[in-house]
Design a protein around this motif. Sequence first.
Motif, short mmCIF file in Angstrom:
data_model
loop_
_atom_site.label_atom_id
_atom_site.label_comp_id
_atom_site.label_asym_id
_atom_site.label_seq_id
_atom_site.Cartn_x
_atom_site.Cartn_y
_atom_site.Cartn_z
N TRP A 82 -46.27 67.44 90.20
CA TRP A 82 -47.00 66.42 89.45
C TRP A 82 -46.19 65.87 88.28
CZ3 TRP A 82 -50.56 63.70 91.60
CH2 TRP A 82 -51.28 64.25 92.67
N ASN A 83 -45.26 66.65 87.75
CA ASN A 83 -44.33 66.11 86.75
C ASN A 83 -43.47 65.01 87.37
OD1 ASN A 83 -45.30 67.76 84.76
ND2 ASN A 83 -43.55 69.15 84.72
N PHE A 84 -43.03 65.25 88.61
CA PHE A 84 -42.26 64.22 89.32
C PHE A 84 -43.12 62.98 89.57
CE2 PHE A 84 -41.86 62.27 93.50
CZ PHE A 84 -40.67 61.56 93.31
N PHE A 85 -44.33 63.18 90.09
CA PHE A 85 -45.23 62.07 90.43
C PHE A 85 -45.52 61.24 89.17
CE2 PHE A 85 -48.32 61.82 94.27
CZ PHE A 85 -48.26 60.44 94.29
N ASN A 86 -45.79 61.92 88.05
CA ASN A 86 -46.06 61.22 86.79
C ASN A 86 -44.83 60.48 86.27
OD1 ASN A 86 -48.86 61.70 85.31
ND2 ASN A 86 -48.44 63.50 86.56
N ALA A 87 -43.65 61.09 86.43
CA ALA A 87 -42.42 60.44 85.99
C ALA A 87 -42.17 59.16 86.79
CB ALA A 87 -41.24 61.41 86.15
N TRP A 88 -42.42 59.23 88.10
CA TRP A 88 -42.25 58.05 88.95
C TRP A 88 -43.20 56.94 88.51
CZ3 TRP A 88 -43.95 57.88 94.80
CH2 TRP A 88 -43.56 56.65 95.35
N SER A 89 -44.45 57.29 88.25
CA SER A 89 -45.43 56.31 87.78
C SER A 89 -45.02 55.72 86.43
CB SER A 89 -46.81 56.96 87.67
OG SER A 89 -47.74 56.07 87.12
N GLU A 90 -44.51 56.58 85.54
CA GLU A 90 -44.08 56.14 84.20
C GLU A 90 -42.96 55.11 84.31
OE1 GLU A 90 -41.69 58.08 80.42
OE2 GLU A 90 -42.91 59.44 81.66
N ILE A 91 -41.99 55.38 85.18
CA ILE A 91 -40.87 54.44 85.35
C ILE A 91 -41.35 53.15 86.04
CG2 ILE A 91 -38.72 54.10 86.67
CD1 ILE A 91 -37.88 56.90 85.76
N PHE A 92 -42.25 53.28 87.00
CA PHE A 92 -42.82 52.10 87.65
C PHE A 92 -43.50 51.21 86.61
CE2 PHE A 92 -45.95 49.52 89.71
CZ PHE A 92 -45.50 49.28 91.00
N GLN A 93 -44.33 51.81 85.76
CA GLN A 93 -45.07 51.03 84.76
C GLN A 93 -44.11 50.39 83.75
OE1 GLN A 93 -48.04 51.31 86.57
NE2 GLN A 93 -49.24 51.66 84.72
N ALA A 94 -43.05 51.13 83.38
CA ALA A 94 -42.08 50.59 82.42
C ALA A 94 -41.34 49.39 83.02
CB ALA A 94 -41.08 51.67 82.02
N GLN A 95 -40.99 49.48 84.30
CA GLN A 95 -40.31 48.35 84.95
C GLN A 95 -41.24 47.15 85.09
OE1 GLN A 95 -38.55 49.89 88.60
NE2 GLN A 95 -36.77 50.67 87.49
N GLU A 96 -42.54 47.43 85.30
CA GLU A 96 -43.53 46.36 85.34
C GLU A 96 -43.57 45.60 84.02
OE1 GLU A 96 -46.97 46.14 87.96
OE2 GLU A 96 -44.94 45.52 88.41
N SER A 97 -43.38 46.35 82.91
CA SER A 97 -43.43 45.74 81.58
C SER A 97 -42.08 45.19 81.15
CB SER A 97 -43.88 46.79 80.56
OG SER A 97 -45.03 47.45 81.01
N ASN A 98 -41.08 45.24 82.05
CA ASN A 98 -39.72 44.78 81.76
C ASN A 98 -39.12 45.49 80.55
OD1 ASN A 98 -39.60 42.83 83.86
ND2 ASN A 98 -40.93 41.51 82.63
N LYS A 99 -39.45 46.77 80.42
CA LYS A 99 -38.91 47.53 79.29
C LYS A 99 -37.49 47.98 79.62
CE LYS A 99 -43.29 49.24 77.47
NZ LYS A 99 -44.17 50.40 77.29
N THR A 100 -36.58 47.77 78.69
CA THR A 100 -35.17 48.11 78.94
C THR A 100 -34.98 49.62 79.02
OG1 THR A 100 -34.78 48.01 76.56
CG2 THR A 100 -34.25 46.05 77.85
N GLU A 101 -35.90 50.38 78.40
CA GLU A 101 -35.75 51.84 78.42
C GLU A 101 -36.42 52.46 79.65
OE1 GLU A 101 -39.45 51.05 75.87
OE2 GLU A 101 -37.54 50.10 76.30
N SER A 102 -36.61 51.65 80.71
CA SER A 102 -37.36 52.13 81.87
C SER A 102 -36.70 53.32 82.58
CB SER A 102 -37.56 51.00 82.88
OG SER A 102 -36.32 50.54 83.37
#
Length: 449
Positions: free
Chosen positions: A176-196
């Motif tokens: 679940w740490n992996f699953f949450n990390a994947w979701s976190e990076i997905f959401q960051a890329q959605e927001s066009n965050k450079t620190e994604s």
Amino acid sequence: MNSSSSVKIVSKCSLKPKTIPEESKQPYYLSPWDYALLSVHYIQKGLLFHKPLYSIYTLLEKLRESLAATLVHFYPLVGRLSPPKAEKPKSYSVFVDCNNSPGAGFIYATSDLCVADIAGPTHVPLFVHSFFDHHRAVNHDGHTMSLLSVQVTELQDGIFLGVSMNHTMGDGTSFWNFFNAWSEIFQAQESNKTESLCLKNPPVLNRYIPQGYGPLYSLPYSHPDEFIRRYKSPLLKERIFCFSSETTRVLKGKVNQMCGTTSISSLQSLTAFIWRCITRARRLPLEQETSCRLAADNRGRMYPPLPRDYFGNCISALRTAAKAGELLENDLGWAALKLHQVVAEQTSEKVSQMIDHWLKSPFMYQTDRLFEPMSVMMGSSPRFNKYGCEFGMGKALTLRSGYAHKFDGKVSAYPGREGGGSIDLEVCLAPEFMKALESDEDFMSLVSI
């Protein structure tokens, strides 16, 4: 509706990390906890979502791109188990090779099923197993199969995201740490965050290897046939029972009052409750022993403790037992206190003893030999942030699991969708025992749906 005939594989590909970490070029060695799981199934858990407004091809591209970025942090998941070498008689070595591997699996499938076909029925339909890759695979198959495989199944009105991870790579916390990390990076890329590419809680990949032992364990086997035992699940009924936050709070308070304490947790209280109810449903002879096991995370129990984000396996299935008669004749607090005591007794010394025992005499867990008949096993955890994985589709509608690790008496605890301390229990029982449980007024009076 029925079976996998309703699920069609459209495409398959392999994914590598977006950038290749330098350390991935070295062999990645496992720990005793990991090796002990070579003969059990992959972890298979998935989330059901409403379909997003944009096209499926846009979603697939975003999922692939964010997964490739996530695998930079979790690079061992792109590897394969090394081709086994019997270096000398009774010496069998295994490690993860991240170089000679196609990568993690990514599958796109379609189905004529609807969200209601999955979330609606009282009992979980068998076709849910077809939403996961690596059906019936054991972890040792990671020599030839991907260690991680994601299957995105497009339904008529929804998306099912099924993840299969080799259990030697990690336990439920790691999964679940992996699953949450994947979701976190997905959401960051959605927001066009450079620190994604950054993570709030990056995984700690260094595996625990006891002091004085080298990184490569030679297992005392000449051939995998000596330790691989493929488990076939019996005919079962599977159902999700939901317990509201109010119910779990009241149950915990009642149990602690019975025992004159405040230290028994909601999960321990609920586990004691389900253990007694399943034992009653089975109509066991009063003198027959019945056991109950509770999965416990050892990270914080070790001395010094392992990091909370340690990536790997670090669990024990803590066991307590009683004769059916005494379990049912005593009150709920009696059973809950037995479970609480076995958890409290899981000290750093006990964990060290278990590891020392394994190092002196390595063994492999085998599902049908690990759990006694007429037992109850509480796996997973309501503490895992399962509904935090959103992938731009909002909160998941529900969770489901694959074929793996299912037997009569297997119970998995999930956080309830409403949050606030609510708990959902995925219960697997033989059909006649499930029917008896569903007819138990004491049990069903606490179930919210």
